[in-house]
Motif scaffolding. Structure first.
Motif, PDB file in Angstrom:
ATOM      1  N   ALA A 260       3.288   2.261  -1.294  1.00 40.59           N
ATOM      2  CA  ALA A 260       3.243   1.811  -2.690  1.00 40.59           C
ATOM      3  C   ALA A 260       2.653   0.404  -2.794  1.00 40.59           C
ATOM      4  N   THR A 261       3.042  -0.477  -1.880  1.00 39.36           N
ATOM      5  CA  THR A 261       2.526  -1.850  -1.893  1.00 39.36           C
ATOM      6  C   THR A 261       1.030  -1.865  -1.609  1.00 39.36           C
ATOM      7  N   ALA A 262       0.579  -1.065  -0.642  1.00 44.41           N
ATOM      8  CA  ALA A 262      -0.853  -0.996  -0.322  1.00 44.41           C
ATOM      9  C   ALA A 262      -1.648  -0.494  -1.527  1.00 44.41           C
ATOM     10  N   GLU A 263      -1.143   0.529  -2.185  1.00 45.10           N
ATOM     11  CA  GLU A 263      -1.850   1.086  -3.344  1.00 45.10           C
ATOM     12  C   GLU A 263      -1.880   0.101  -4.514  1.00 45.10           C
ATOM     13  N   ALA A 264      -0.796  -0.639  -4.712  1.00 47.04           N
ATOM     14  CA  ALA A 264      -0.704  -1.568  -5.842  1.00 47.04           C
ATOM     15  C   ALA A 264      -1.413  -2.894  -5.571  1.00 47.04           C
ATOM     16  N   SER A 265      -1.743  -3.167  -4.321  1.00 45.10           N
ATOM     17  CA  SER A 265      -2.264  -4.488  -3.956  1.00 45.10           C
ATOM     18  C   SER A 265      -3.685  -4.453  -3.405  1.00 45.10           C
ATOM     19  N   ILE A 266      -4.466  -3.466  -3.791  1.00 49.99           N
ATOM     20  CA  ILE A 266      -5.822  -3.325  -3.246  1.00 49.99           C
ATOM     21  C   ILE A 266      -6.638  -4.599  -3.441  1.00 49.99           C
ATOM     22  N   ALA A 267      -6.603  -5.179  -4.637  1.00 48.01           N
ATOM     23  CA  ALA A 267      -7.415  -6.375  -4.920  1.00 48.01           C
ATOM     24  C   ALA A 267      -6.952  -7.573  -4.093  1.00 48.01           C
ATOM     25  N   VAL A 268      -5.645  -7.743  -3.975  1.00 44.71           N
ATOM     26  CA  VAL A 268      -5.115  -8.866  -3.195  1.00 44.71           C
ATOM     27  C   VAL A 268      -5.435  -8.675  -1.717  1.00 44.71           C
ATOM     28  N   LEU A 269      -5.266  -7.460  -1.218  1.00 39.40           N
ATOM     29  CA  LEU A 269      -5.603  -7.182   0.186  1.00 39.40           C
ATOM     30  C   LEU A 269      -7.080  -7.451   0.441  1.00 39.40           C
ATOM     31  N   ASP A 270      -7.940  -7.064  -0.510  1.00 40.79           N
ATOM     32  CA  ASP A 270      -9.377  -7.310  -0.372  1.00 40.79           C
ATOM     33  C   ASP A 270      -9.653  -8.810  -0.305  1.00 40.79           C
ATOM     34  N   MET A 271      -8.986  -9.592  -1.159  1.00 42.16           N
ATOM     35  CA  MET A 271      -9.153 -11.041  -1.140  1.00 42.16           C
ATOM     36  C   MET A 271      -8.724 -11.612   0.212  1.00 42.16           C
ATOM     37  N   LEU A 272      -7.727 -10.985   0.835  1.00 43.15           N
ATOM     38  CA  LEU A 272      -7.230 -11.436   2.136  1.00 43.15           C
ATOM     39  C   LEU A 272      -8.051 -10.888   3.305  1.00 43.15           C
TER      40      LEU A 272
ATOM     41  N   ASP B 237       5.773 -11.091  -6.287  1.00 39.33           N
ATOM     42  CA  ASP B 237       5.088 -10.450  -7.401  1.00 39.33           C
ATOM     43  C   ASP B 237       3.597 -10.406  -7.080  1.00 39.33           C
ATOM     44  N   ALA B 238       3.044  -9.219  -6.909  1.00 33.95           N
ATOM     45  CA  ALA B 238       1.652  -9.078  -6.464  1.00 33.95           C
ATOM     46  C   ALA B 238       0.661  -9.745  -7.407  1.00 33.95           C
ATOM     47  N   SER B 239       0.951  -9.796  -8.696  1.00 32.47           N
ATOM     48  CA  SER B 239      -0.001 -10.387  -9.640  1.00 32.47           C
ATOM     49  C   SER B 239      -0.128 -11.900  -9.456  1.00 32.47           C
ATOM     50  N   THR B 240       0.890 -12.533  -8.880  1.00 32.69           N
ATOM     51  CA  THR B 240       0.826 -13.982  -8.681  1.00 32.69           C
ATOM     52  C   THR B 240       0.919 -14.356  -7.211  1.00 32.69           C
ATOM     53  N   VAL B 241       0.683 -13.392  -6.340  1.00 29.87           N
ATOM     54  CA  VAL B 241       0.861 -13.634  -4.907  1.00 29.87           C
ATOM     55  C   VAL B 241      -0.040 -14.744  -4.387  1.00 29.87           C
ATOM     56  N   VAL B 242      -1.258 -14.835  -4.904  1.00 29.79           N
ATOM     57  CA  VAL B 242      -2.173 -15.856  -4.400  1.00 29.79           C
ATOM     58  C   VAL B 242      -1.641 -17.245  -4.729  1.00 29.79           C
ATOM     59  N   GLN B 243      -1.138 -17.422  -5.952  1.00 32.37           N
ATOM     60  CA  GLN B 243      -0.609 -18.729  -6.322  1.00 32.37           C
ATOM     61  C   GLN B 243       0.733 -19.011  -5.651  1.00 32.37           C
TER      62      GLN B 243
END
Length: 181
Positions: free
Chosen positions: A56-68, A109-115
Motif C-alpha cells: 500500500a505504501t509503495a502504491e501510494a508513494s510512487i512520486a516520492v519514491l521517484d524523487m528519492l 504523512d506521504a504528502s509532506t514526507v519531503v518537508q
C-alpha cells in the motif's frame, strides 16, 4: 576501522560512519539541486515478499519514491519489485533499502514526507549505501575515503551524531605503552 597517521599522532576512523556521512551529503546535495535523486535501473528487478502495508505504501508513494531515486512497484498482490535505486547506492542491497524507505514513508504523512522527513529518509538511504563495518578496504579505498572526508561538510560526525574519527596524540600513544616512565 581505518588507522592513519598525521603530524599529531594516530587517527582512528570509523569507515562506516564516515562513508555514511559522505553518502548522505551527496544525496542531500542532489535533492537540493534537482529536487530528485538520479536513479540506476536494475538489470534484473529485485523482488521480495511484502506486507500489505509495504504494498500500500509503495502504491501510494510512487512520486516520492521517484524523487528519492527508487522505483518500487507491485509484482503480484504480495510481492514488490525494486526496479531502480539511487545511482549513489547502486552497490547496496536494493531490498533492504526499499524496505527501510517504505517503513519511513509509512511512518510519515506521504504528502509532506519531503518537508518533514527528508533528512531521516536520506540518512536511512545513506546508511544502506555506506561501506559495511568490518569490510576490508584496500589501501586505495582507504585513501579515497580519507580524501572524501576532507572535502565533505560535517564529516567529523555521522548522520546519527556519533564521531567518525578520533585523534590519539603521540603523548597519549606513549602513555598507552608506558613510554617515558
Amino acid at each position: 576501522y581505518i588507522l592513519a597517521e598525521n603530524q599529531h599522532g594516530l587517527v582512528v576512523v570509523d569507515m562506516h560512519a564516515a562513508h555514511e556521512r559522505i553518502v548522505y551529503e551527496r544525496l542531500k546535495t542532489q535533492v537540493d539541486a534537482t529536487d530528485r535523486i538520479t536513479s540506476q535501473p536494475l538489470l534484473i528487478p529485485a523482488t521480495f515478499a511484502a506486507t500489505a502495508e509495504e504494498v500500500a505504501t509503495a502504491e501510494a508513494s510512487i512520486a516520492v519514491l521517484d524523487m528519492l531515486g527508487l522505483e518500487v512497484t507491485p509484482f503480484s498482490p504480495k510481492t514488490l519489485a525494486v526496479r531502480a535505486v539511487p545511482t549513489t547506492l547502486a552497490q547496496g542491497d536494493p531490498v533492504e533499502l526499499a524496505r527501510s524507505v517504505l517503513a519511513e514513508l509509512a511512518a510519515h504523512d506521504a504528502s509532506t514526507v519531503v518537508q518533514r522527513a527528508r533528512n531521516e529518509i536520506l540518512g536511512t538511504m545513506a546508511c544502506h549505501g555506506a561501506v559495511r563495518a568490518n569490510r576490508k578496504l584496500t589501501i586505495d579505498e582507504m585513501n579515497a575515503l580519507l580524501r572524501q572526508m576532507e572535502v565533505t561538510e560535517r564529516s567529523d560526525q555521522c548522520n546519527h551524531g556519533r564521531p567518525t574519527w578520533r585523534q590519539l596524540s603521540m603523548r597519549e600513544l606513549d602513555s598507552l605503552f608506558l613510554r617515558g616512565r
